[in-house]
Design a protein around this motif. Structure first.
Motif, PDB file in Angstrom:
ATOM      1  N   ALA A 193       0.838  -1.204   0.000  1.00 18.61           N
ATOM      2  CA  ALA A 193       0.000   0.000   0.000  1.00 18.61           C
ATOM      3  C   ALA A 193       0.874   1.255   0.000  1.00 18.61           C
ATOM      4  O   ALA A 193       0.570   2.246  -0.672  1.00 18.61           O
ATOM      5  CB  ALA A 193      -0.925  -0.015   1.210  1.00 18.61           C
ATOM      6  N   ASP A 194       1.998   1.217   0.736  1.00 19.15           N
ATOM      7  CA  ASP A 194       2.902   2.371   0.780  1.00 19.15           C
ATOM      8  C   ASP A 194       3.534   2.628  -0.594  1.00 19.15           C
ATOM      9  O   ASP A 194       3.707   3.791  -0.992  1.00 19.15           O
ATOM     10  CB  ASP A 194       3.994   2.143   1.828  1.00 19.15           C
ATOM     11  CG  ASP A 194       3.456   2.214   3.250  1.00 19.15           C
ATOM     12  OD1 ASP A 194       2.368   2.810   3.437  1.00 19.15           O
ATOM     13  OD2 ASP A 194       4.107   1.671   4.155  1.00 19.15           O
ATOM     14  N   ASP A 195       3.870   1.549  -1.312  1.00 16.44           N
ATOM     15  CA  ASP A 195       4.443   1.706  -2.659  1.00 16.44           C
ATOM     16  C   ASP A 195       3.451   2.409  -3.577  1.00 16.44           C
ATOM     17  O   ASP A 195       3.817   3.285  -4.369  1.00 16.44           O
ATOM     18  CB  ASP A 195       4.808   0.344  -3.261  1.00 16.44           C
ATOM     19  CG  ASP A 195       5.932  -0.346  -2.516  1.00 16.44           C
ATOM     20  OD1 ASP A 195       6.785   0.366  -1.952  1.00 16.44           O
ATOM     21  OD2 ASP A 195       5.945  -1.596  -2.497  1.00 16.44           O
ATOM     22  N   LEU A 196       2.199   2.007  -3.497  1.00 17.11           N
ATOM     23  CA  LEU A 196       1.171   2.581  -4.371  1.00 17.11           C
ATOM     24  C   LEU A 196       0.845   4.028  -3.954  1.00 17.11           C
ATOM     25  O   LEU A 196       0.579   4.882  -4.803  1.00 17.11           O
ATOM     26  CB  LEU A 196      -0.090   1.710  -4.336  1.00 17.11           C
ATOM     27  CG  LEU A 196       0.111   0.296  -4.903  1.00 17.11           C
ATOM     28  CD1 LEU A 196      -1.107  -0.580  -4.630  1.00 17.11           C
ATOM     29  CD2 LEU A 196       0.397   0.332  -6.398  1.00 17.11           C
TER      30      LEU A 196
ATOM     31  N   VAL B  64      -7.078   0.021   1.356  1.00 17.29           N
ATOM     32  CA  VAL B  64      -7.788   0.045   0.084  1.00 17.29           C
ATOM     33  C   VAL B  64      -7.160   1.135  -0.787  1.00 17.29           C
ATOM     34  O   VAL B  64      -7.079   2.298  -0.373  1.00 17.29           O
ATOM     35  CB  VAL B  64      -9.298   0.308   0.271  1.00 17.29           C
ATOM     36  CG1 VAL B  64      -9.992   0.377  -1.083  1.00 17.29           C
ATOM     37  CG2 VAL B  64      -9.923  -0.776   1.136  1.00 17.29           C
ATOM     38  N   VAL B  65      -6.712   0.728  -1.986  1.00 19.03           N
ATOM     39  CA  VAL B  65      -6.065   1.657  -2.906  1.00 19.03           C
ATOM     40  C   VAL B  65      -7.037   1.939  -4.045  1.00 19.03           C
ATOM     41  O   VAL B  65      -7.574   1.008  -4.656  1.00 19.03           O
ATOM     42  CB  VAL B  65      -4.760   1.054  -3.470  1.00 19.03           C
ATOM     43  CG1 VAL B  65      -4.076   2.048  -4.399  1.00 19.03           C
ATOM     44  CG2 VAL B  65      -3.834   0.644  -2.331  1.00 19.03           C
ATOM     45  N   CYS B  66      -7.268   3.221  -4.331  1.00 20.74           N
ATOM     46  CA  CYS B  66      -8.195   3.597  -5.400  1.00 20.74           C
ATOM     47  C   CYS B  66      -7.420   3.950  -6.665  1.00 20.74           C
ATOM     48  O   CYS B  66      -6.733   4.982  -6.726  1.00 20.74           O
ATOM     49  CB  CYS B  66      -9.044   4.795  -4.965  1.00 20.74           C
ATOM     50  SG  CYS B  66     -10.101   4.432  -3.553  1.00 20.74           S
TER      51      CYS B  66
ATOM     52  N   THR C 213     -10.425  -0.716  -7.624  1.00 23.70           N
ATOM     53  CA  THR C 213      -9.879  -0.554  -6.279  1.00 23.70           C
ATOM     54  C   THR C 213      -9.129  -1.842  -5.923  1.00 23.70           C
ATOM     55  O   THR C 213      -9.460  -2.933  -6.420  1.00 23.70           O
ATOM     56  CB  THR C 213     -10.983  -0.293  -5.235  1.00 23.70           C
ATOM     57  OG1 THR C 213     -11.907  -1.391  -5.250  1.00 23.70           O
ATOM     58  CG2 THR C 213     -11.719   0.994  -5.529  1.00 23.70           C
ATOM     59  N   ILE C 214      -8.150  -1.700  -5.052  1.00 23.88           N
ATOM     60  CA  ILE C 214      -7.339  -2.850  -4.651  1.00 23.88           C
ATOM     61  C   ILE C 214      -7.268  -2.890  -3.133  1.00 23.88           C
ATOM     62  O   ILE C 214      -6.947  -1.882  -2.481  1.00 23.88           O
ATOM     63  CB  ILE C 214      -5.900  -2.749  -5.205  1.00 23.88           C
ATOM     64  CG1 ILE C 214      -5.911  -2.589  -6.726  1.00 23.88           C
ATOM     65  CG2 ILE C 214      -5.082  -3.974  -4.809  1.00 23.88           C
ATOM     66  CD1 ILE C 214      -4.532  -2.328  -7.304  1.00 23.88           C
ATOM     67  N   GLU C 215      -7.564  -4.063  -2.582  1.00 24.98           N
ATOM     68  CA  GLU C 215      -7.308  -4.303  -1.164  1.00 24.98           C
ATOM     69  C   GLU C 215      -5.973  -5.043  -1.089  1.00 24.98           C
ATOM     70  O   GLU C 215      -5.812  -6.103  -1.690  1.00 24.98           O
ATOM     71  CB  GLU C 215      -8.412  -5.153  -0.550  1.00 24.98           C
ATOM     72  CG  GLU C 215      -9.765  -4.462  -0.522  1.00 24.98           C
ATOM     73  CD  GLU C 215     -10.849  -5.378   0.024  1.00 24.98           C
ATOM     74  OE1 GLU C 215     -10.510  -6.270   0.836  1.00 24.98           O
ATOM     75  OE2 GLU C 215     -12.010  -5.221  -0.375  1.00 24.98           O
ATOM     76  N   THR C 216      -5.013  -4.467  -0.397  1.00 24.62           N
ATOM     77  CA  THR C 216      -3.678  -5.077  -0.334  1.00 24.62           C
ATOM     78  C   THR C 216      -3.484  -5.850   0.958  1.00 24.62           C
ATOM     79  O   THR C 216      -4.171  -5.616   1.954  1.00 24.62           O
ATOM     80  CB  THR C 216      -2.588  -3.993  -0.440  1.00 24.62           C
ATOM     81  OG1 THR C 216      -2.679  -3.134   0.698  1.00 24.62           O
ATOM     82  CG2 THR C 216      -2.748  -3.175  -1.705  1.00 24.62           C
ATOM     83  N   GLU C 217      -2.530  -6.758   0.914  1.00 27.54           N
ATOM     84  CA  GLU C 217      -2.164  -7.589   2.071  1.00 27.54           C
ATOM     85  C   GLU C 217      -3.394  -8.256   2.707  1.00 27.54           C
ATOM     86  O   GLU C 217      -3.554  -8.252   3.934  1.00 27.54           O
ATOM     87  CB  GLU C 217      -1.400  -6.784   3.141  1.00 27.54           C
ATOM     88  CG  GLU C 217      -0.035  -6.317   2.703  1.00 27.54           C
ATOM     89  CD  GLU C 217      -0.046  -4.944   2.038  1.00 27.54           C
ATOM     90  OE1 GLU C 217      -0.930  -4.129   2.381  1.00 27.54           O
ATOM     91  OE2 GLU C 217       0.782  -4.707   1.141  1.00 27.54           O
TER      92      GLU C 217
ATOM     93  N   ILE D  52       0.180  -3.465 -11.807  1.00 34.16           N
ATOM     94  CA  ILE D  52      -1.086  -2.854 -11.368  1.00 34.16           C
ATOM     95  C   ILE D  52      -1.504  -1.734 -12.310  1.00 34.16           C
ATOM     96  O   ILE D  52      -2.668  -1.634 -12.707  1.00 34.16           O
ATOM     97  CB  ILE D  52      -0.941  -2.346  -9.919  1.00 34.16           C
ATOM     98  CG1 ILE D  52      -0.935  -3.541  -8.956  1.00 34.16           C
ATOM     99  CG2 ILE D  52      -2.073  -1.381  -9.559  1.00 34.16           C
ATOM    100  CD1 ILE D  52      -0.561  -3.201  -7.541  1.00 34.16           C
ATOM    101  N   PHE D  53      -0.558  -0.866 -12.700  1.00 34.26           N
ATOM    102  CA  PHE D  53      -0.894   0.231 -13.623  1.00 34.26           C
ATOM    103  C   PHE D  53      -1.318  -0.308 -14.995  1.00 34.26           C
ATOM    104  O   PHE D  53      -2.230   0.227 -15.627  1.00 34.26           O
ATOM    105  CB  PHE D  53       0.287   1.191 -13.756  1.00 34.26           C
ATOM    106  CG  PHE D  53       0.363   2.192 -12.652  1.00 34.26           C
ATOM    107  CD1 PHE D  53      -0.505   3.283 -12.619  1.00 34.26           C
ATOM    108  CD2 PHE D  53       1.281   2.050 -11.620  1.00 34.26           C
ATOM    109  CE1 PHE D  53      -0.451   4.210 -11.590  1.00 34.26           C
ATOM    110  CE2 PHE D  53       1.341   2.977 -10.589  1.00 34.26           C
ATOM    111  CZ  PHE D  53       0.472   4.060 -10.566  1.00 34.26           C
TER     112      PHE D  53
END
Length: 442
Positions: free
Chosen positions: A177-180, A195-197, A202-206, A233-234
């Motif tokens: 999540a920190d990378d994104l 949750v990354v938007c 959307t992505i739920e990580t870990e 991901i991109f």
């Protein structure tokens, strides 16, 4: 490496996916090494491993060497079977043993050098696999798409696309999540997770406390069990709307096929009922497989094609003669699928039996009962005759003994009866779990 060989192996799987292609690829690479271990002392390898590999690579359980973990591969020692089971550290082939190597009575130094050689080769093999997939991905996708199921059509299509991204970006660091967040993507805490938007998903990580990711776009949700790199991901985010649109025609075609199949199923079920009513047979019909109860605890089984109503009618119309043919064969005969173990030569036939079998032109085997005393002769128990269409006819000792010449005179008629039944029919014994139905006449 010949990519067509990999493709042909992939086609053999019922549910193929990119990970299976990776496993097949590494299996073939190991075969190309043509390793033939030198002979040595039993279990010598386990002792020699300590001098070849670092202490960090050697994993123990109850003070016994359990596995060897190198940079790109790991080897689990199976003491029960005296084997090393090799796995490759690649994002889609992880945790699957791709080869087993015997370690009993081999030269420990020689085998240790071979394992190191495999490990050193993995980066080159990974690059080769990636390039093969990049150049031939459409060919693989055609195979994967043919196995997509209606109930999960769009999801399965997206899973295949995401697995391809994992292949093409294998070796890159799995994103956190920190990378994104560092890439400018909004990240929020939700239900104890991140949750990354992205733009289109959307992505739920870990998730589950692991590197796994849950991707959501529109009404679709896909799990990436091994995670994804930032670049992957991109790439997925750019393409996922297009992939969803590409999957919809596949789903539509599957719906048409399903509807056609249902119509075929209903039509054939009606035909079967009508025909069974005419014949007055006990039967069971499930999943296209029709089984008809015959005399002497036998049944006749045939699969009816839902997609070809004309062929199904033709099969049903021929049932009368095939039922009569099988029923004409007495109880003391068994009709079985051909077995190589049954056709092994056992004992020596009497001249009468041998002459008759040769005259008929069939391969056969004989089985005898052991005599009760040295003075008694062996008694013929069975004659197994190899027939056409991968069948065999077994003549057992009759409860009402007949002269041998009479049995041999009758046999050609029974052989002809079995041979008259087409190969797509199976003649099987009735089972205790069979549930028979009878259609009543109007």
């Amino acid at each position: 490496m010949n990519f067509n060989n990999l493709i042909n192996r992939l086609k053999m799987y019922h549910y193929p996916y990119w990970g299976q292609l990776a496993i097949i690829f590494y299996e073939e690479k190991l075969k190309e090494m043509n390793y033939a271990p030198k002979a040595g002392k039993g279990w010598d390898f386990c002792n020699k491993a300590k001098s070849h590999f670092s202490a960090d690579s050697l994993k123990y359980h109850n003070n016994t060497l359990d596995s060897i973990e190198l940079k790109h591969t790991w080897y689990r020692i199976d003491y029960t079977w005296s084997m090393l089971r090799c796995s490759v550290d690649t994002i889609l082939a992880s945790y699957f043993p791709i080869a087993s190597i015997l370690i009993l009575n081999v030269d420990g130094d020689d085998l240790a050098r071979h394992l190191q050689k495999i490990d050193d080769s993995i980066p080159e093999w990974k690059a080769e696999f990636k390039e093969l997939c990049r150049e031939n991905y459409r060919q693989v996708e055609n195979i994967l798409n043919k196995k997509i199921e209606l109930s999960h059509a769009v999801n399965m299509y997206l899973e295949n696309k995401i697995e391809l991204m994992q292949v093409l970006y294998d070796g890159e660091q799995v994103a956190t999540a920190d990378d994104l967040k560092a890439q400018g993507l909004p990240v929020e805490k939700r239900d104890g997770g991140n949750v990354v938007c992205c733009r289109n998903m959307t992505i739920e990580t870990e998730i589950w406390g692991h590197t796994a990711m849950r991707l959501k776009s529109s009404d679709y949700e896909i799990i990436a069990p091994n995670g994804l790199s930032v670049d992957a991901i991109f790439e997925i985010d750019r393409n996922i709307p297009q992939w969803i649109e590409e999957a919809k025609p596949i789903q539509h075609e599957l719906q048409k096929q399903h509807k056609t199949k249902q119509i075929g199923e209903n039509s054939i079920a009606a035909l079967v009922k009508s025909r069974m009513r005419e014949l007055g047979c006990e039967y069971q019909f499930d999943g296209g497989l029709l089984e008809i109860k015959l005399q002497y605890d036998r049944k006749l089984a045939v699969r009816l094609p839902y997609s070809n109503l004309t062929k199904a009618k033709r099969i049903l119309n021929c049932l009368t003669q095939h039922i009569a043919a099988v029923n004409s064969i007495p109880d003391e005969y068994l009709i079985k699928s051909l077995s190589s173990s049954d056709m092994r030569a056992v004992g020596k036939a009497t001249p009468e039996v041998d002459s008759s079998m040769k005259q008929m032109g069939y391969n056969y085997s004989c089985y005898y009962d052991f005599p009760a005393s040295k003075t008694n002769k062996f008694e013929l128990l069975e004659v197994v005759v190899q027939l056409q269409k991968k069948r065999e006819l077994v003549m057992r000792k009759s409860k009402t003994p007949k002269p041998t010449n009479q049995v041999l005179d009758e046999m050609p008629a029974y052989i002809d009866a079995v041979n008259s039944v087409p190969y797509y029919f199976r003649i099987r014994p009735v089972l205790s779990g069979d549930k028979w139905t009878t259609e009543k006449s109007n």
